[in-house]
Design a protein around this motif. Sequence first.
Motif, PDB file in Angstrom:
ATOM      1  N   ARG A  82       0.832  -1.194   0.000  1.00  0.00           N
ATOM      2  CA  ARG A  82       0.000   0.000   0.000  1.00  0.00           C
ATOM      3  C   ARG A  82       0.871   1.249   0.000  1.00  0.00           C
ATOM      4  O   ARG A  82       1.745   1.396   0.831  1.00  0.00           O
ATOM      5  CB  ARG A  82      -0.853   0.028   1.259  1.00  0.00           C
ATOM      6  CG  ARG A  82      -2.162  -0.684   1.073  1.00  0.00           C
ATOM      7  CD  ARG A  82      -3.116  -0.169   2.126  1.00  0.00           C
ATOM      8  NE  ARG A  82      -4.160  -1.128   2.360  1.00  0.00           N
ATOM      9  CZ  ARG A  82      -5.186  -0.882   3.162  1.00  0.00           C
ATOM     10  NH1 ARG A  82      -5.259   0.254   3.801  1.00  0.00           N
ATOM     11  NH2 ARG A  82      -6.106  -1.781   3.323  1.00  0.00           N
ATOM     12  N   ALA A  83       0.594   2.143  -0.922  1.00  0.00           N
ATOM     13  CA  ALA A  83       1.326   3.402  -0.977  1.00  0.00           C
ATOM     14  C   ALA A  83       0.355   4.528  -0.627  1.00  0.00           C
ATOM     15  O   ALA A  83       0.061   5.392  -1.432  1.00  0.00           O
ATOM     16  CB  ALA A  83       1.940   3.597  -2.363  1.00  0.00           C
ATOM     17  N   LEU A  84      -0.163   4.459   0.594  1.00  0.00           N
ATOM     18  CA  LEU A  84      -1.207   5.395   1.014  1.00  0.00           C
ATOM     19  C   LEU A  84      -0.917   5.898   2.416  1.00  0.00           C
ATOM     20  O   LEU A  84      -0.352   5.185   3.229  1.00  0.00           O
ATOM     21  CB  LEU A  84      -2.557   4.666   1.082  1.00  0.00           C
ATOM     22  CG  LEU A  84      -3.146   4.051  -0.163  1.00  0.00           C
ATOM     23  CD1 LEU A  84      -4.282   3.135   0.238  1.00  0.00           C
ATOM     24  CD2 LEU A  84      -3.637   5.132  -1.089  1.00  0.00           C
ATOM     25  N   HIS A  85      -1.346   7.120   2.712  1.00  0.00           N
ATOM     26  CA  HIS A  85      -1.312   7.603   4.085  1.00  0.00           C
ATOM     27  C   HIS A  85      -2.647   7.206   4.719  1.00  0.00           C
ATOM     28  O   HIS A  85      -3.697   7.576   4.206  1.00  0.00           O
ATOM     29  CB  HIS A  85      -1.134   9.117   4.096  1.00  0.00           C
ATOM     30  CG  HIS A  85      -0.850   9.664   5.459  1.00  0.00           C
ATOM     31  ND1 HIS A  85      -1.744   9.542   6.489  1.00  0.00           N
ATOM     32  CD2 HIS A  85       0.219  10.311   5.963  1.00  0.00           C
ATOM     33  CE1 HIS A  85      -1.224  10.111   7.575  1.00  0.00           C
ATOM     34  NE2 HIS A  85      -0.033  10.591   7.279  1.00  0.00           N
ATOM     35  N   PRO A  86      -2.618   6.428   5.826  1.00  0.00           N
ATOM     36  CA  PRO A  86      -3.877   5.914   6.384  1.00  0.00           C
ATOM     37  C   PRO A  86      -4.822   7.010   6.874  1.00  0.00           C
ATOM     38  O   PRO A  86      -6.021   6.786   7.004  1.00  0.00           O
ATOM     39  CB  PRO A  86      -3.419   5.037   7.556  1.00  0.00           C
ATOM     40  CG  PRO A  86      -2.040   5.496   7.867  1.00  0.00           C
ATOM     41  CD  PRO A  86      -1.450   5.992   6.581  1.00  0.00           C
ATOM     42  N   GLY A  87      -4.301   8.195   7.132  1.00  0.00           N
ATOM     43  CA  GLY A  87      -5.142   9.259   7.663  1.00  0.00           C
ATOM     44  C   GLY A  87      -5.830  10.101   6.599  1.00  0.00           C
ATOM     45  O   GLY A  87      -6.601  10.994   6.908  1.00  0.00           O
ATOM     46  N   ARG A  88      -5.540   9.812   5.333  1.00  0.00           N
ATOM     47  CA  ARG A  88      -6.108  10.624   4.256  1.00  0.00           C
ATOM     48  C   ARG A  88      -7.308   9.901   3.666  1.00  0.00           C
ATOM     49  O   ARG A  88      -7.322   8.673   3.594  1.00  0.00           O
ATOM     50  CB  ARG A  88      -5.020  10.851   3.205  1.00  0.00           C
ATOM     51  CG  ARG A  88      -5.314  11.963   2.214  1.00  0.00           C
ATOM     52  CD  ARG A  88      -4.127  12.209   1.295  1.00  0.00           C
ATOM     53  NE  ARG A  88      -3.173  13.125   1.888  1.00  0.00           N
ATOM     54  CZ  ARG A  88      -1.902  12.842   2.124  1.00  0.00           C
ATOM     55  NH1 ARG A  88      -1.429  11.659   1.816  1.00  0.00           N
ATOM     56  NH2 ARG A  88      -1.097  13.731   2.654  1.00  0.00           N
ATOM     57  N   HIS A  93      -6.773  11.363  -1.556  1.00  0.00           N
ATOM     58  CA  HIS A  93      -5.628  10.678  -2.153  1.00  0.00           C
ATOM     59  C   HIS A  93      -5.675  10.804  -3.678  1.00  0.00           C
ATOM     60  O   HIS A  93      -4.680  11.119  -4.318  1.00  0.00           O
ATOM     61  CB  HIS A  93      -5.609   9.211  -1.737  1.00  0.00           C
ATOM     62  CG  HIS A  93      -4.407   8.460  -2.246  1.00  0.00           C
ATOM     63  ND1 HIS A  93      -3.149   8.679  -1.748  1.00  0.00           N
ATOM     64  CD2 HIS A  93      -4.266   7.520  -3.214  1.00  0.00           C
ATOM     65  CE1 HIS A  93      -2.287   7.906  -2.382  1.00  0.00           C
ATOM     66  NE2 HIS A  93      -2.936   7.187  -3.277  1.00  0.00           N
ATOM     67  N   ARG A 124     -11.401   7.773   5.839  1.00  0.00           N
ATOM     68  CA  ARG A 124      -9.946   7.658   5.851  1.00  0.00           C
ATOM     69  C   ARG A 124      -9.550   6.238   5.432  1.00  0.00           C
ATOM     70  O   ARG A 124     -10.182   5.262   5.851  1.00  0.00           O
ATOM     71  CB  ARG A 124      -9.407   7.980   7.239  1.00  0.00           C
ATOM     72  CG  ARG A 124      -9.647   9.446   7.572  1.00  0.00           C
ATOM     73  CD  ARG A 124      -8.916   9.858   8.816  1.00  0.00           C
ATOM     74  NE  ARG A 124      -9.504   9.304  10.004  1.00  0.00           N
ATOM     75  CZ  ARG A 124      -8.802   9.001  11.091  1.00  0.00           C
ATOM     76  NH1 ARG A 124      -7.504   9.173  11.105  1.00  0.00           N
ATOM     77  NH2 ARG A 124      -9.402   8.510  12.151  1.00  0.00           N
ATOM     78  N   ARG A 127      -9.112   2.903   7.499  1.00  0.00           N
ATOM     79  CA  ARG A 127     -10.240   2.054   7.920  1.00  0.00           C
ATOM     80  C   ARG A 127     -10.645   1.074   6.823  1.00  0.00           C
ATOM     81  O   ARG A 127     -11.527   0.249   7.036  1.00  0.00           O
ATOM     82  CB  ARG A 127     -11.437   2.939   8.269  1.00  0.00           C
ATOM     83  CG  ARG A 127     -11.243   3.760   9.539  1.00  0.00           C
ATOM     84  CD  ARG A 127     -12.536   4.457   9.915  1.00  0.00           C
ATOM     85  NE  ARG A 127     -13.614   3.517  10.130  1.00  0.00           N
ATOM     86  CZ  ARG A 127     -14.911   3.844  10.054  1.00  0.00           C
ATOM     87  NH1 ARG A 127     -15.252   5.065   9.734  1.00  0.00           N
ATOM     88  NH2 ARG A 127     -15.836   2.951  10.263  1.00  0.00           N
TER      89      ARG A 127
ATOM     90  N   SER B  42      -4.624  17.571   3.920  1.00  0.00           N
ATOM     91  CA  SER B  42      -5.604  16.493   4.003  1.00  0.00           C
ATOM     92  C   SER B  42      -5.225  15.412   5.011  1.00  0.00           C
ATOM     93  O   SER B  42      -5.772  14.318   4.996  1.00  0.00           O
ATOM     94  CB  SER B  42      -5.852  15.880   2.616  1.00  0.00           C
ATOM     95  OG  SER B  42      -4.648  15.398   2.066  1.00  0.00           O
ATOM     96  N   THR B 110       4.640   5.399   5.603  1.00  0.00           N
ATOM     97  CA  THR B 110       3.417   4.792   5.076  1.00  0.00           C
ATOM     98  C   THR B 110       3.578   4.213   3.686  1.00  0.00           C
ATOM     99  O   THR B 110       2.682   3.568   3.174  1.00  0.00           O
ATOM    100  CB  THR B 110       2.290   5.840   4.993  1.00  0.00           C
ATOM    101  OG1 THR B 110       2.728   6.905   4.142  1.00  0.00           O
ATOM    102  CG2 THR B 110       1.951   6.405   6.356  1.00  0.00           C
ATOM    103  N   GLY B 111       4.707   4.464   3.029  1.00  0.00           N
ATOM    104  CA  GLY B 111       4.865   4.008   1.648  1.00  0.00           C
ATOM    105  C   GLY B 111       4.335   5.014   0.637  1.00  0.00           C
ATOM    106  O   GLY B 111       4.442   4.804  -0.569  1.00  0.00           O
ATOM    107  N   MET B 112       3.777   6.123   1.145  1.00  0.00           N
ATOM    108  CA  MET B 112       3.241   7.167   0.274  1.00  0.00           C
ATOM    109  C   MET B 112       4.278   7.669  -0.728  1.00  0.00           C
ATOM    110  O   MET B 112       3.942   8.097  -1.827  1.00  0.00           O
ATOM    111  CB  MET B 112       2.811   8.370   1.136  1.00  0.00           C
ATOM    112  CG  MET B 112       1.338   8.500   1.354  1.00  0.00           C
ATOM    113  SD  MET B 112       0.486   9.046  -0.100  1.00  0.00           S
ATOM    114  CE  MET B 112       0.999  10.759  -0.135  1.00  0.00           C
TER     115      MET B 112
END
Lengths: 308, 280
Positions: A82-88, A93, A124, A127, B42, B110-112
Amino acid sequence: MIEAQELTKKYGDRTAVDAVSFTVHPGRVTGFLGPNGAGKSTTMRMLLGLDRPTAGSITVRGRSYADFPAPLRQVGALLEARALHPGRSARDHLRWMAASNGLPVRRVDEVLDVVGLTDVAGQRVGRFSLGMGQRLGIAVALLGDPPVVVLDEPVNGLDPEGIRWVRTLTRTLAAEDRTVFLSSHLMSEMALTADHLVVIGRGRVLADCSMADFIAEHAASYVRVRSPQRTEVAELLRRDGLDVGVVDDELRVQGRDAAAIGELVGRQGLLLHELSLVSSSLEDAFMTLTAASVEYAARDRTPAGATR
Amino acid sequence: MTGTLSTPVPDTVALDPNRHVPGVRDPGFAQTVRAEWIKFWSVRSTPWSIGALVVLGAGLTVLVCAVSAADLAGGTTGEAAGSFITWGMTVAQITAIVLGALVVTSEYGTGMIRATLTATPHRGRVLAAKALVLTGTLFVVGTATAVLGYLGGNWFLEREGIGLALGDDGVLRSLLGSGLYLAGIGLFAAAVGLLVRHTAAALSIVLALLLVVGNMVMLLPGAWGEWATKLMPGNAGSVVATPVSFNPNLLEPWTGFAVFCAEVAAVLAVGYLALRRRDA
């Protein structure tokens, strides 16, 4: 079109990708298959300009990924991790990604709709379930409506419905004459989705052929024969030069198709209870082909981190 | 997995029929800045950090002025009122450091960073856009916070007849200087973040350098200690943010800030090289 030429990546003295060359053509789904740690993800990361090749090159439509001014319009990618920020939120995104490549915000709503995440777009992503994360990754890949789509292990974490959905999606993309490059460590999934295969093991290309050729070459098949007069039938077939194996109460015959065997046995007036073609599974063929690299991994204790 | 959401699975796959997505064909720096701006605002850590910055920076200044105004007016402390009018910013800088580090390290955690660099493979452009969004925000918020603290704190000082006018020596400079210093120290933390790629590590290094090492070098003997103290980033850069420094032996405000900028630029240059050369 994706082209790898003598592509090599070394981490210290470990060679993750070893002089790999292949071409991925548009208009069909090309499966990139190999056991975990074979070098699939590393190859894809080099394709996307994230990792620098130690030697060789990998290009998209003749250019390095980093040379595209708006790469999301050229190559859509789903990355394995996963290349995501969990809080966004999912929408945010996609919004920043769209903005970075000058894509209109309208496109964000379109891809959210395509992957069925519209209702949870404001949530977010921390979740999200694994499957929803995969869908968001696919939305990212489709954002720029790119002619080349690269999906690293897209069915990971998806339920059967989701898997079928990804299969339909990749087939649709290929039918639109896009280049679709799909990695997986599951042969069974590939058999249903891919038209062409690039098999990699231990950082090397083991096979680069159409799915049909791969099946013909690697998946051995035989005709199962059951008969109350097993001994006579076996003798008859052997006399005809066929290769007959006996396993439990069945005969496994190679060298002639089921119809021919049936006729031969019938002419002698012998009884048959079963006559059927059995194809060994592609999974078996894949395991046989890549056995060397798997053994290597077990023996040398290649760290799991090598997959990345 | 708890708290997991579920959605109905679409049965059919519908793609954009015309396959021609409008928009900018040749996106450049402006698009990268826009993307970084969206990313910056964000996540929750940004409004929290900014909120903490304002509350600590302005609030503590007002509090310190209110408490010490009478003593300062009595002349018993031996300190100038100008040393207190931006006092809260010395604590608020910690939030700027946290924000600066997170802008970089949260992407690695986070890998972002992989998404960022596939969207914009030009790594220098990504770094420049991040730096612009971070420093621009910190400058505006830092200056506004210093002005708020000045207005509140000065109300107490004026009651004791020791108020500072905006035109007084160094007052206006210290308000703008507060914004400049916070922008600089935030960028410094971001640069360290590029090198260590880890939030806790980046924060530890920068805070230790500022709060511990910056004071311990005073213990070095003779001219060594004197100059090391003057040149430490926190000491050199923060003089510009106060009308009268508590420590009279530091560099002149703008000289110190120039030294500080050079130090930030040096760490940022090394961070940029690391970003360019390393695999993401």
